[in-house]
Design an enzyme around this catalytic site. Structure first.
Site, mmCIF file in Angstrom:
data_model
loop_
_atom_site.group_PDB
_atom_site.id
_atom_site.type_symbol
_atom_site.label_atom_id
_atom_site.label_comp_id
_atom_site.label_asym_id
_atom_site.label_seq_id
_atom_site.Cartn_x
_atom_site.Cartn_y
_atom_site.Cartn_z
ATOM 1 N N GLU A 79 98.034 44.074 22.379
ATOM 2 C CA GLU A 79 97.874 42.661 22.713
ATOM 3 C C GLU A 79 96.406 42.382 23.033
ATOM 4 O O GLU A 79 96.058 41.819 24.062
ATOM 5 C CB GLU A 79 98.764 42.307 23.905
ATOM 6 C CG GLU A 79 100.229 42.560 23.621
ATOM 7 C CD GLU A 79 101.060 42.728 24.890
ATOM 8 O OE1 GLU A 79 102.263 42.467 24.834
ATOM 9 O OE2 GLU A 79 100.500 43.119 25.916
ATOM 10 N N GLY A 105 93.949 40.455 22.318
ATOM 11 C CA GLY A 105 93.342 39.196 22.737
ATOM 12 C C GLY A 105 91.839 39.255 22.576
ATOM 13 O O GLY A 105 91.315 39.574 21.514
ATOM 14 N N GLU A 130 101.627 50.112 38.542
ATOM 15 C CA GLU A 130 102.644 51.003 37.981
ATOM 16 C C GLU A 130 103.117 52.036 38.991
ATOM 17 O O GLU A 130 104.290 52.377 39.045
ATOM 18 C CB GLU A 130 102.074 51.717 36.749
ATOM 19 C CG GLU A 130 103.068 52.649 36.078
ATOM 20 C CD GLU A 130 102.473 53.345 34.871
ATOM 21 O OE1 GLU A 130 103.224 53.563 33.898
ATOM 22 O OE2 GLU A 130 101.276 53.680 34.895
#
Length: 429
Positions: free
Chosen positions: A360, A362, A219
């Protein structure tokens, strides 16, 4: 073509003499290059599965009408009679495995060259990784081996090889034992709460203790990361990097901090953004300097690009966390993986993060050894009594307790300190 005919013949001949040895072997028919040797070995396996002794007669019976395709009874008899001793059978097995690995590697590489692409390169790397371990056996430790290691930890705790690296925060280290070797550590928070600053503080502390820190920033550029570290180390207001208006004291402290950081074993990576590039880079860094104390920080999970295709994003993220967990175990190093939290946090009255807030998610919860959430009450309530106090909520710890540790967050420097130290500094101005 890599093919040792003698090795294949010797394994089969040895089994025709001493059929019980098949229980000591791990090779399968696919590992043989010769089609007739594949067929004979398959027949031997079937004879063994029936509980019948392996010998020329039982193998010929199992082959039936196809015995002529492998050279007839005469070929089997010839192999059996050519064996002076069955003792080297494991050596012959190793030779068969070695030839198989080379043949498969060549085959996979040839297939890749027909249609090279980023996706097929990833598949090639995964497949080659599987092939290279085919037939490689390591001796399992006995229970007594493990008990001896545990006893040594009890007797000589300061010399234990299983100790984690200290984070630099006493209360946090007391709860977690530091960043443990082989662990995947997830640090998650909403944007701007301070997860990057927190990770940089841990990375800096590790360098100060003589360790090697590897920062993978997806980032923020290396220059911005280093400016943050200079601000934290030298107590230079982060906002001043925008105006570039510094006092003499800022200059003095900043230059001193730069000199300090220059002596650290610190590596910052920006060109690695796929999971495979990151894994390859980490593995190389550790293998090149195996005696150093490596700590990896990745900022952050949701920006990592997958090298494969997945039906859903959560499955893609889950595959990446699993890869990183396996890598941490393989290299016996701690990997700190930063993660964003979903906006679901904002919808609740109590905005302290929970497992379900992991974006997300998972298999994150399953793969992680430790999951820590960062929470600041003043992030949501400007009038909060807990100004500049951050909660580190340990929601999962595979080998330790869960709970909350509080630190003071000096936002102007991007620095985390213990509450006791913060109060002391405020009292003394």
């Amino acid at each position: 073509m890599n093919y040792n005919e003698t090795a294949e013949q010797s394994v089969i001949g040895s089994l025709l003499i001493e059929g019980s040895l098949i229980g000591n072997l791990t090779i399968e028919p696919k590992h043989f290059y010769s089609a007739k040797h594949k067929r004979i070995y398959e027949a031997m396996q079937k004879v063994n599965e029936k509980g019948t002794e392996i010998n020329v007669v039982t193998v010929v019976t199992e082959l039936g009408d196809s015995v002529s395709e492998i050279g007839g009874v005469g070929y089997l008899t010839e192999l059996a009679e050519s064996i002076p001793s069955t003792a080297p059978i494991k050596n012959y097995e190793s030779s068969i495995y070695a030839d198989y690995r080379l043949r498969e590697s060549q085959k996979l590489t040839s297939e890749y060259m027909k249609s090279p692409s980023e996706e097929s390169l990833h598949k090639l790397m995964v497949d080659l990784d599987k092939v290279k371990n085919e037939g490689i056996q390591t001796d399992e430790k006995t229970v007594n081996d493990y008990l001896l290691e545990i006893a040594e930890e009890l007797m000589y705790p300061d010399e234990s090889q299983n100790k984690g690296f200290p984070t630099g925060y006493k209360d946090l280290d007391e709860m977690t034992g530091g960043t443990q070797l082989g662990d995947l550590i997830i640090i998650a928070a909403r944007p701007s709460v301070g997860k990057t600053a927190f990770a940089l503080n841990i990375g800096s502390g590790h360098c100060k203790n003589g360790g090697t820190t590897h920062l993978y920033s997806l980032e923020m550029g290396p220059d911005l990361l280093l400016k943050r570290m200079i601000s934290s180390e030298g107590r230079v207001d982060i906002q001043k990097w925008k105006s570039l208006v510094f006092s003499d004291q800022d200059y003095s402290q900043g230059i001193t901090a730069i000199g300090t950081i220059a002596d650290w074993k610190l590596n910052v990576y920006q060109q690695t953004n796929t999971i495979n590039q990151i894994k390859t880079s980490i593995r190389k860094a550790v293998q090149d300097n195996p005696d150093e104390k490596h700590l990896v920080i990745i900022d952050y999970l949701q920006l990592i690009a997958s090298s494969g295709r997945h039906e859903r994003r959560d499955l893609e993220v889950g595959a990446m966390t699993r890869d990183l967990k396996l890598l941490a175990q393989e290299l016996n190093i701690p990997i700190i993986l930063l993660s964003q939290l979903s906006r679901g946090v904002e919808q609740r009255q109590d905005k302290r993060p929970m497992m379900s807030d992991l974006r997300e998610s998972g298999n994150i919860e399953q793969d992680a050894d430790l999951i820590g959430f960062l929470y600041r009450d003043d992030y949501y309530d400007r009038d909060s009594e807990k100004q500049n106090i951050i909660e580190i909520i340990i929601s999962k710890q595979r080998q330790g307790p869960t709970g909350t540790v509080e630190l003071a967050f000096l936002k102007e420097y991007g620095e985390f300190v213990s509450l006791a130290r913060n109060y002391e500094e405020v009292a003394h101005g």
